[in-house]
Design a protein around this motif. Structure first.
Motif, PDB file in Angstrom:
ATOM      1  N   PRO A   1       0.796  -1.240   0.000  1.00 31.82           N
ATOM      2  CA  PRO A   1       0.000   0.000   0.000  1.00 31.82           C
ATOM      3  C   PRO A   1       0.823   1.282   0.000  1.00 31.82           C
ATOM      4  CG  PRO A   1       0.044  -0.938   2.198  1.00 31.82           C
ATOM      5  CD  PRO A   1       0.751  -1.932   1.310  1.00 31.82           C
ATOM      6  N   PHE A   2       1.789   1.391  -0.915  1.00 30.95           N
ATOM      7  CA  PHE A   2       2.443   2.673  -1.136  1.00 30.95           C
ATOM      8  C   PHE A   2       1.458   3.599  -1.860  1.00 30.95           C
ATOM      9  CE2 PHE A   2       6.229  -0.254  -1.436  1.00 30.95           C
ATOM     10  CZ  PHE A   2       6.809   0.147  -0.243  1.00 30.95           C
ATOM     11  N   PRO A   3       1.638   4.909  -1.737  1.00 34.65           N
ATOM     12  CA  PRO A   3       0.825   5.812  -2.569  1.00 34.65           C
ATOM     13  C   PRO A   3       0.996   5.466  -4.044  1.00 34.65           C
ATOM     14  CG  PRO A   3       1.975   7.055  -0.870  1.00 34.65           C
ATOM     15  CD  PRO A   3       2.506   5.640  -0.798  1.00 34.65           C
ATOM     16  N   HIS A   4      -0.092   5.533  -4.792  1.00 38.49           N
ATOM     17  CA  HIS A   4      -0.079   5.112  -6.189  1.00 38.49           C
ATOM     18  C   HIS A   4       1.009   5.803  -7.004  1.00 38.49           C
ATOM     19  CE1 HIS A   4      -4.616   3.928  -5.847  1.00 38.49           C
ATOM     20  NE2 HIS A   4      -3.817   3.070  -5.255  1.00 38.49           N
ATOM     21  N   LYS A   5       1.149   7.110  -6.806  1.00 34.28           N
ATOM     22  CA  LYS A   5       2.105   7.849  -7.623  1.00 34.28           C
ATOM     23  C   LYS A   5       3.539   7.417  -7.337  1.00 34.28           C
ATOM     24  CE  LYS A   5      -0.494  12.009  -8.738  1.00 34.28           C
ATOM     25  NZ  LYS A   5      -0.535  13.484  -8.695  1.00 34.28           N
ATOM     26  N   ILE A   6       3.837   7.100  -6.083  1.00 31.43           N
ATOM     27  CA  ILE A   6       5.196   6.665  -5.764  1.00 31.43           C
ATOM     28  C   ILE A   6       5.518   5.359  -6.480  1.00 31.43           C
ATOM     29  CG2 ILE A   6       6.685   5.790  -3.913  1.00 31.43           C
ATOM     30  CD1 ILE A   6       5.444   7.843  -2.067  1.00 31.43           C
ATOM     31  N   SER A   7       4.590   4.402  -6.417  1.00 28.61           N
ATOM     32  CA  SER A   7       4.806   3.118  -7.098  1.00 28.61           C
ATOM     33  C   SER A   7       4.913   3.301  -8.604  1.00 28.61           C
ATOM     34  CB  SER A   7       3.661   2.156  -6.786  1.00 28.61           C
ATOM     35  OG  SER A   7       3.580   1.893  -5.405  1.00 28.61           O
ATOM     36  N   ALA A   8       3.982   4.079  -9.171  1.00 33.23           N
ATOM     37  CA  ALA A   8       3.938   4.247 -10.622  1.00 33.23           C
ATOM     38  C   ALA A   8       5.153   4.992 -11.142  1.00 33.23           C
ATOM     39  CB  ALA A   8       2.657   4.979 -11.019  1.00 33.23           C
ATOM     40  N   TYR A   9       5.499   6.092 -10.484  1.00 33.23           N
ATOM     41  CA  TYR A   9       6.594   6.916 -10.987  1.00 33.23           C
ATOM     42  C   TYR A   9       7.950   6.260 -10.754  1.00 33.23           C
ATOM     43  CZ  TYR A   9       3.116  10.638 -11.451  1.00 33.23           C
ATOM     44  OH  TYR A   9       2.012  11.379 -11.800  1.00 33.23           O
ATOM     45  N   ALA A  10       8.085   5.488  -9.685  1.00 34.30           N
ATOM     46  CA  ALA A  10       9.331   4.761  -9.463  1.00 34.30           C
ATOM     47  C   ALA A  10       9.546   3.728 -10.566  1.00 34.30           C
ATOM     48  CB  ALA A  10       9.311   4.070  -8.096  1.00 34.30           C
ATOM     49  N   THR A  11       8.472   3.037 -10.941  1.00 30.47           N
ATOM     50  CA  THR A  11       8.553   2.046 -12.009  1.00 30.47           C
ATOM     51  C   THR A  11       8.867   2.716 -13.344  1.00 30.47           C
ATOM     52  OG1 THR A  11       6.954   0.643 -10.861  1.00 30.47           O
ATOM     53  CG2 THR A  11       7.296   0.228 -13.221  1.00 30.47           C
ATOM     54  N   LEU A  12       8.119   3.784 -13.658  1.00 31.01           N
ATOM     55  CA  LEU A  12       8.320   4.482 -14.923  1.00 31.01           C
ATOM     56  C   LEU A  12       9.720   5.084 -15.006  1.00 31.01           C
ATOM     57  CD1 LEU A  12       6.920   5.328 -17.552  1.00 31.01           C
ATOM     58  CD2 LEU A  12       6.111   7.380 -16.369  1.00 31.01           C
ATOM     59  N   GLY A  13      10.188   5.641 -13.902  1.00 29.71           N
ATOM     60  CA  GLY A  13      11.516   6.239 -13.888  1.00 29.71           C
ATOM     61  C   GLY A  13      12.618   5.220 -14.117  1.00 29.71           C
ATOM     62  N   ALA A  14      12.475   4.052 -13.515  1.00 30.08           N
ATOM     63  CA  ALA A  14      13.475   2.998 -13.713  1.00 30.08           C
ATOM     64  C   ALA A  14      13.517   2.533 -15.163  1.00 30.08           C
ATOM     65  CB  ALA A  14      13.167   1.818 -12.790  1.00 30.08           C
ATOM     66  N   ILE A  15      12.340   2.372 -15.753  1.00 23.86           N
ATOM     67  CA  ILE A  15      12.276   1.927 -17.149  1.00 23.86           C
ATOM     68  C   ILE A  15      12.917   2.966 -18.071  1.00 23.86           C
ATOM     69  CG2 ILE A  15      10.702   1.443 -19.063  1.00 23.86           C
ATOM     70  CD1 ILE A  15       8.780   0.257 -16.936  1.00 23.86           C
ATOM     71  N   GLU A  16      12.577   4.242 -17.850  1.00 24.98           N
ATOM     72  CA  GLU A  16      13.116   5.291 -18.715  1.00 24.98           C
ATOM     73  C   GLU A  16      14.632   5.408 -18.569  1.00 24.98           C
ATOM     74  OE1 GLU A  16      11.003   8.916 -18.017  1.00 24.98           O
ATOM     75  OE2 GLU A  16       9.236   8.268 -19.157  1.00 24.98           O
ATOM     76  N   ARG A  17      15.138   5.259 -17.348  1.00 25.30           N
ATOM     77  CA  ARG A  17      16.586   5.366 -17.145  1.00 25.30           C
ATOM     78  C   ARG A  17      17.320   4.221 -17.848  1.00 25.30           C
ATOM     79  NH1 ARG A  17      20.854   6.025 -17.806  1.00 25.30           N
ATOM     80  NH2 ARG A  17      22.581   6.647 -16.447  1.00 25.30           N
ATOM     81  N   LEU A  18      16.780   3.011 -17.754  1.00 27.66           N
ATOM     82  CA  LEU A  18      17.400   1.873 -18.423  1.00 27.66           C
ATOM     83  C   LEU A  18      17.337   2.021 -19.943  1.00 27.66           C
ATOM     84  CD1 LEU A  18      16.176  -1.104 -16.220  1.00 27.66           C
ATOM     85  CD2 LEU A  18      18.547  -0.399 -16.581  1.00 27.66           C
ATOM     86  N   LEU A  19      16.216   2.495 -20.456  1.00 26.46           N
ATOM     87  CA  LEU A  19      16.091   2.718 -21.887  1.00 26.46           C
ATOM     88  C   LEU A  19      17.113   3.733 -22.379  1.00 26.46           C
ATOM     89  CD1 LEU A  19      12.270   2.834 -22.722  1.00 26.46           C
ATOM     90  CD2 LEU A  19      13.991   1.383 -23.799  1.00 26.46           C
ATOM     91  N   PHE A  20      17.253   4.822 -21.629  1.00 26.93           N
ATOM     92  CA  PHE A  20      18.201   5.856 -22.033  1.00 26.93           C
ATOM     93  C   PHE A  20      19.624   5.311 -22.030  1.00 26.93           C
ATOM     94  CE2 PHE A  20      20.945   9.560 -21.354  1.00 26.93           C
ATOM     95  CZ  PHE A  20      20.523  10.366 -22.397  1.00 26.93           C
ATOM     96  N   ALA A  21      19.955   4.531 -21.006  1.00 22.34           N
ATOM     97  CA  ALA A  21      21.294   3.944 -20.941  1.00 22.34           C
ATOM     98  C   ALA A  21      21.540   3.024 -22.123  1.00 22.34           C
ATOM     99  CB  ALA A  21      21.463   3.182 -19.624  1.00 22.34           C
ATOM    100  N   PHE A  22      20.581   2.167 -22.415  1.00 20.74           N
ATOM    101  CA  PHE A  22      20.745   1.235 -23.522  1.00 20.74           C
ATOM    102  C   PHE A  22      20.862   1.955 -24.859  1.00 20.74           C
ATOM    103  CE2 PHE A  22      18.520  -1.063 -26.949  1.00 20.74           C
ATOM    104  CZ  PHE A  22      19.461  -2.053 -27.169  1.00 20.74           C
ATOM    105  N   LEU A  23      19.951   2.917 -25.115  1.00 17.31           N
ATOM    106  CA  LEU A  23      19.954   3.617 -26.394  1.00 17.31           C
ATOM    107  C   LEU A  23      21.146   4.547 -26.543  1.00 17.31           C
ATOM    108  CD1 LEU A  23      16.147   4.412 -26.706  1.00 17.31           C
ATOM    109  CD2 LEU A  23      17.439   2.638 -27.893  1.00 17.31           C
ATOM    110  N   SER A  24      21.786   4.875 -25.417  1.00 15.60           N
ATOM    111  CA  SER A  24      22.993   5.700 -25.456  1.00 15.60           C
ATOM    112  C   SER A  24      24.254   4.849 -25.577  1.00 15.60           C
ATOM    113  CB  SER A  24      23.078   6.577 -24.207  1.00 15.60           C
ATOM    114  OG  SER A  24      21.970   7.458 -24.135  1.00 15.60           O
TER     115      SER A  24
END
Length: 218
Positions: free
Chosen positions: A167-190
């Motif tokens: 039961p974390f706040p929805h935004k914390i769970s969602a944004y943590a997940t989205l942020g991790a995905i975006e960071r990994l994508l940027f690293a890979f594409l770079s």
């Protein structure tokens, strides 16, 4: 009322449509290349038409302004991503176990991976520009950011509603997940070395869900 036969396309009309498509693609590809190397705000329409090898008047025949061109780069990607998110959300709404939760997110990762790689240049442009101020031609980038955030929140709410996430706040769970995905994508594409790329979606799913999913007492 008399029914008329549908008008048949003439060879000349077909040729015009093909020319139009080629010019639009040339402008899009020139714009994308310049945006990636110089940043959206630094690129002028003169730069784009020179890179595309077309007259400046052709640009305004197909696009209202630079922002319209930027938005056109993401139309197909957004449509495909919406379909994948819809499918994952429906799967989560029917999930009743931690295994079903993992399967839902693994399916999402598996579907998004090939799609994002196929449009790697556009994804990299989004990642480069999404943290910059939402001014001028970047406005469409930030509309995409808002869409991704909302879809991530909807997935999180669906999982919470089934009692499958802590039961974390929805935004914390969602944004943590989205942020991790975006960071990994940027690293890979770079060009960063992230190990076995085939294993990456499964590793990321496990890493995130081990922290977010509800613990089951035995």
């Amino acid at each position: 009322m008399e029914q008329r036969e549908p008008a048949q396309s003439t060879p000349q009309e077909g040729k015009r449509a093909q020319t139009r498509r080629k010019r639009i693609e040339a402008l899009q590809e020139a714009g994308l290349s310049l945006f990636l190397s110089k940043g959206i705000e630094s690129v002028t329409i003169d730069d784009i038409v020179q890179g595309a090898g077309v007259a400046k008047g052709s640009f305004y025949r197909y696009f209202r302004d630079k922002g319209d061109l930027v938005e056109s780069l993401f139309v197909d990607l957004v449509r495909q991503m919406e379909a994948v998110f819809d499918a994952c959300e429906a799967h989560l709404e029917a999930a009743r176990s931690p295994e079903a939760l993992r399967e839902s997110y693994a399916t999402l990762a598996g579907a998004l991976g090939p799609m994002l790689l196929e449009q790697a240049g556009r994804v990299l442009l989004y990642l480069q520009e999404s943290r910059a101020p939402a001014v001028g031609a970047r406005e469409s980038i930030h509309r995409l950011t808002a869409l991704l955030s909302e879809r991530a929140l909807r997935l999180t709410r669906a999982a919470h509603a089934q009692g499958l996430m802590r039961p974390f706040p929805h935004k914390i769970s969602a944004y943590a997940t989205l942020g991790a995905i975006e960071r990994l994508l940027f690293a890979f594409l770079s060009g960063e070395d992230l190990g076995d790329l085939l294993q990456l979606p499964g590793d990321l799913t496990s890493l995130l869900l081990d922290g977010l999913r509800m613990r089951v007492s035995v």
